[in-house]
Design a protein around this motif. Structure first.
Motif, short mmCIF file in Angstrom:
data_model
loop_
_atom_site.label_atom_id
_atom_site.label_comp_id
_atom_site.label_asym_id
_atom_site.label_seq_id
_atom_site.Cartn_x
_atom_site.Cartn_y
_atom_site.Cartn_z
N ARG A 1 64.25 97.73 25.11
CA ARG A 1 65.44 98.56 24.84
C ARG A 1 66.67 98.00 25.54
O ARG A 1 67.77 97.99 24.97
N ASN B 1 62.78 95.94 15.60
CA ASN B 1 62.50 96.66 14.36
C ASN B 1 61.02 96.61 14.02
O ASN B 1 60.42 97.62 13.63
N ALA C 1 59.24 98.96 16.40
CA ALA C 1 59.41 100.37 16.03
C ALA C 1 58.51 100.74 14.86
O ALA C 1 57.85 101.79 14.87
N ARG D 1 63.11 103.42 13.43
CA ARG D 1 63.34 103.93 14.78
C ARG D 1 62.09 104.65 15.25
O ARG D 1 61.38 105.27 14.46
N THR E 1 60.36 107.26 18.25
CA THR E 1 60.45 108.19 19.38
C THR E 1 59.04 108.66 19.70
O THR E 1 58.36 109.23 18.84
#
Length: 270
Positions: free
Chosen positions: A33, A65, A68, A171, A173
């Motif tokens: 990150r 990417n 993710a 993305r 999380t």
């Protein structure tokens, strides 16, 4: 054998002081990150396969990417949760590097060349599919073909990574925060927490004199800490990049010298 070599900036030049741009990061996913925030366009992983002639270059943004998408596959489709153990049966390859960072993103323990029978999930290359069948959990297979190609015939009992990953979200999380002090990596019988991976990678980068802009060419396998550090973690921790070479021993010295020059390699580990 681990034999790091430097291509110094000049004879007698003082050692480089490692820029601690990521001093607050405590997991490999944190390092990625930070790299993405600092310079998304710079190269991070350049991969060569010296049996097929393949060359792939991934910027920080492109690599992130892939990470993710793979982390979303791992968390959502495969149902992995923090603390689960994933047997990673892959060689030194850019997609192996992606899986290592995806595991870190979710909090899954990446057991490199681990026992599939003792793992919750297994990720296998084409050469280890029979052994991977011992895993009773989710199984993913990678063809490791140029351009991330899929299997011509999907292996029975496995999800084809190249089929499953493109539709995943760009993305990621995590559902639960990743604990830096929880186990994150097992390699050659050594278990390390996420924080230990980061700290050891920083130490290795300092010892190798890596810093922002360094280009480390690694021909080491991904079955030891030295191979993982040189082939991914130390360059990532230092703001550098890696030229990851599979089957480097098949490359004539003359061609290796040309690669070192064309890729602007500053350090080698082989």
């Amino acid at each position: 054998m681990y034999v790091p070599e430097s291509h110094p900036r000049g004879r007698g030049a003082p050692p480089r002081t490692l820029t601690r741009v990521n001093a607050s990061d405590r997991t490999p996913a944190d390092l990625l990150r930070s790299a993405l925030a600092a310079d998304p366009a710079r190269p991070l992983v350049t991969f060569y396969d010296d049996t097929t002639g393949e060359r792939v270059e991934l910027s920080v943004a492109t690599f992130a990417n892939w990470v993710a998408k793979t982390a979303n596959l791992l968390q959502d489709d495969l149902g992995a949760t923090p603390g689960d153990r994933l047997a990673l049966l892959l060689p030194a390859h850019w997609q192996s590097a992606v899986w290592l960072l995806a595991c870190s993103s979710v909090g899954v323990v990446a057991d490199v060349q681990g026992d599939p029978a003792a793992a919750d999930l297994v990720v296998s290359g084409p050469d280890t599919l029979p052994a991977a069948q011992a895993c009773t959990g989710e199984r993913v297979a990678l063809a490791l073909r140029p351009l991330g190609g899929r299997f011509p015939q999907p292996p029975a009992g496995f999800a084809d990574y190249a089929v499953e990953v493109p539709s995943q979200g760009d993305r990621f999380t995590p559902y639960a925060p990743v604990d830096p002090d929880a186990p994150a990596l097992v390699v050659a019988g050594r278990e390390m927490t996420a924080a230990q991976v980061v700290e050891q990678a920083r130490t290795d980068a300092s010892e190798l004199d890596l810093g922002p802009g360094s280009r480390l060419l690694s021909g080491l396998a991904y079955d030891t800490w030295q191979g993982l550090s040189s082939g991914l973690f130390a360059p990532l921790a230092s703001g550098g990049s890696v030229v990851l070479c599979r089957h480097l021993d098949r490359l004539p010295q003359e061609d290796l010298d040309k690669r070192i020059e064309s890729e602007r390699v500053t350090h080698t580990a082989r």
